[in-house]
Design an enzyme around this catalytic site. Sequence first.
Site, PDB file in Angstrom:
ATOM      1  N   ASN A  10       0.861  -1.188   0.000  1.00  0.00           N
ATOM      2  CA  ASN A  10       0.000   0.000   0.000  1.00  0.00           C
ATOM      3  C   ASN A  10       0.896   1.237   0.000  1.00  0.00           C
ATOM      4  O   ASN A  10       1.486   1.575   1.022  1.00  0.00           O
ATOM      5  CB  ASN A  10      -0.902  -0.044   1.239  1.00  0.00           C
ATOM      6  CG  ASN A  10      -1.774   1.188   1.360  1.00  0.00           C
ATOM      7  OD1 ASN A  10      -1.795   2.035   0.457  1.00  0.00           O
ATOM      8  ND2 ASN A  10      -2.493   1.299   2.464  1.00  0.00           N
ATOM      9  N   LYS A  12       0.018   4.217  -0.267  1.00  0.00           N
ATOM     10  CA  LYS A  12      -0.688   5.362   0.354  1.00  0.00           C
ATOM     11  C   LYS A  12      -0.542   6.605  -0.530  1.00  0.00           C
ATOM     12  O   LYS A  12      -0.499   6.482  -1.758  1.00  0.00           O
ATOM     13  CB  LYS A  12      -0.183   5.576   1.786  1.00  0.00           C
ATOM     14  CG  LYS A  12      -0.277   4.284   2.607  1.00  0.00           C
ATOM     15  CD  LYS A  12      -0.111   4.472   4.088  1.00  0.00           C
ATOM     16  CE  LYS A  12      -0.258   3.129   4.789  1.00  0.00           C
ATOM     17  NZ  LYS A  12      -0.166   3.220   6.242  1.00  0.00           N
ATOM     18  N   HIS A  96      -9.563   1.066   4.850  1.00  0.00           N
ATOM     19  CA  HIS A  96      -8.284   1.288   5.552  1.00  0.00           C
ATOM     20  C   HIS A  96      -8.529   2.187   6.770  1.00  0.00           C
ATOM     21  O   HIS A  96      -9.345   3.108   6.711  1.00  0.00           O
ATOM     22  CB  HIS A  96      -7.257   1.928   4.620  1.00  0.00           C
ATOM     23  CG  HIS A  96      -5.879   1.861   5.190  1.00  0.00           C
ATOM     24  ND1 HIS A  96      -5.445   2.743   6.153  1.00  0.00           N
ATOM     25  CD2 HIS A  96      -4.863   0.992   4.983  1.00  0.00           C
ATOM     26  CE1 HIS A  96      -4.200   2.411   6.501  1.00  0.00           C
ATOM     27  NE2 HIS A  96      -3.821   1.362   5.804  1.00  0.00           N
ATOM     28  N   GLU A  98      -6.917   4.537   7.927  1.00  0.00           N
ATOM     29  CA  GLU A  98      -6.708   5.975   7.690  1.00  0.00           C
ATOM     30  C   GLU A  98      -7.971   6.618   7.136  1.00  0.00           C
ATOM     31  O   GLU A  98      -8.218   7.805   7.364  1.00  0.00           O
ATOM     32  CB  GLU A  98      -5.490   6.170   6.767  1.00  0.00           C
ATOM     33  CG  GLU A  98      -4.193   5.920   7.539  1.00  0.00           C
ATOM     34  CD  GLU A  98      -3.044   5.355   6.731  1.00  0.00           C
ATOM     35  OE1 GLU A  98      -3.098   5.369   5.492  1.00  0.00           O
ATOM     36  OE2 GLU A  98      -2.084   4.864   7.369  1.00  0.00           O
ATOM     37  N   GLU A 166      -5.163  -4.914  10.483  1.00  0.00           N
ATOM     38  CA  GLU A 166      -4.136  -3.900  10.668  1.00  0.00           C
ATOM     39  C   GLU A 166      -4.417  -3.129  11.957  1.00  0.00           C
ATOM     40  O   GLU A 166      -5.223  -2.176  11.952  1.00  0.00           O
ATOM     41  CB  GLU A 166      -4.136  -2.920   9.496  1.00  0.00           C
ATOM     42  CG  GLU A 166      -3.912  -3.570   8.153  1.00  0.00           C
ATOM     43  CD  GLU A 166      -3.400  -2.561   7.127  1.00  0.00           C
ATOM     44  OE1 GLU A 166      -2.228  -2.682   6.738  1.00  0.00           O
ATOM     45  OE2 GLU A 166      -4.145  -1.651   6.754  1.00  0.00           O
ATOM     46  N   GLY A 172       2.545   2.460  10.735  1.00  0.00           N
ATOM     47  CA  GLY A 172       3.450   3.602  10.583  1.00  0.00           C
ATOM     48  C   GLY A 172       4.171   3.988  11.861  1.00  0.00           C
ATOM     49  O   GLY A 172       4.771   5.060  11.942  1.00  0.00           O
ATOM     50  N   SER A 212       3.629  -1.924  10.300  1.00  0.00           N
ATOM     51  CA  SER A 212       5.080  -1.943  10.546  1.00  0.00           C
ATOM     52  C   SER A 212       5.759  -3.263  10.165  1.00  0.00           C
ATOM     53  O   SER A 212       6.749  -3.654  10.773  1.00  0.00           O
ATOM     54  CB  SER A 212       5.390  -1.570  12.005  1.00  0.00           C
ATOM     55  OG  SER A 212       4.988  -0.233  12.263  1.00  0.00           O
TER      56      SER A 212
END
Length: 253
Positions: A10, A12, A96, A98, A166, A172, A212
């Site tokens: 991904n 992003k 996702h 985010e 996730e 991150g 990560s």
Amino acid sequence: MGRKFFVGGNWKCNGTTEEVKKIVSMLNGAEVPSGDIVEVVVSPPFVFLPLVKNSLRPEFHVAAQNCWVKKGGAFTGEVSAEMLVNLEIPWVILGHSERRLILNEANEFVGEKVAYALSQGLKVIACIGETLEQRESGSTMDVVAAQTKAIAALVSNWANVVLAYEPVWAIGTGKVATPAQAQEVHCELRKWLKANVSDEVAATTRIIYGGSVNGGNCKELAGQPDVDGFLVGGASLKPEFVDILKSATVKSA
Ligand code: 13P
């Protein structure tokens, strides 16, 4: 059971044309396990999808990072599932964290997106995961079960779904879930699918881990029985993504 190892990259909201070309050429030159050992899907931002699709080695596929919840039309700024199909983009990442957290995408909205994208013929990487606060309060399984339930409520055929667990606290942050933490949630998710969908869906649906993942920690994670691959963020922009692809061989060893 035949759950082929799946690794998604991904990207992003990253990259320039030059950087994208560099990553593609790195991937095209890489020695990786064969297509029957690992399925590889990279997900560049929308604007780079045609470039990547047209220049990437044919056994690697591409995914969009999102799509609109229903048929296109007067929805400024959105990209529809039909458009992705028209461009022959086979995969889409939906839900996702985010987007759930920053753009307030609710469980039901994500479920609708997954169902609509599948109905148009796309394959879906559906993301779920708890925040640190939710983990610390002991509600991890309730959270991921509710997220999965909203998808299961609208989806009957899971053949084209990959579930990406996730944990938000691992994304991150460099703070990867331990192999035991990942295995525990993946195993519980499989039990949830068994109890609420079917034995077959539980046995065949790939549940991949994201947060990560890097070249150093991928092997041990890949060795967990219910970890069927990864969704990789930061490291998917770097040469170590190839090491992550190679971790697929842990399963066949
Ligand atoms: P990182 O690998 O950068 O933690 O991101 C994970 C992720 O969000 C993949 O979708």
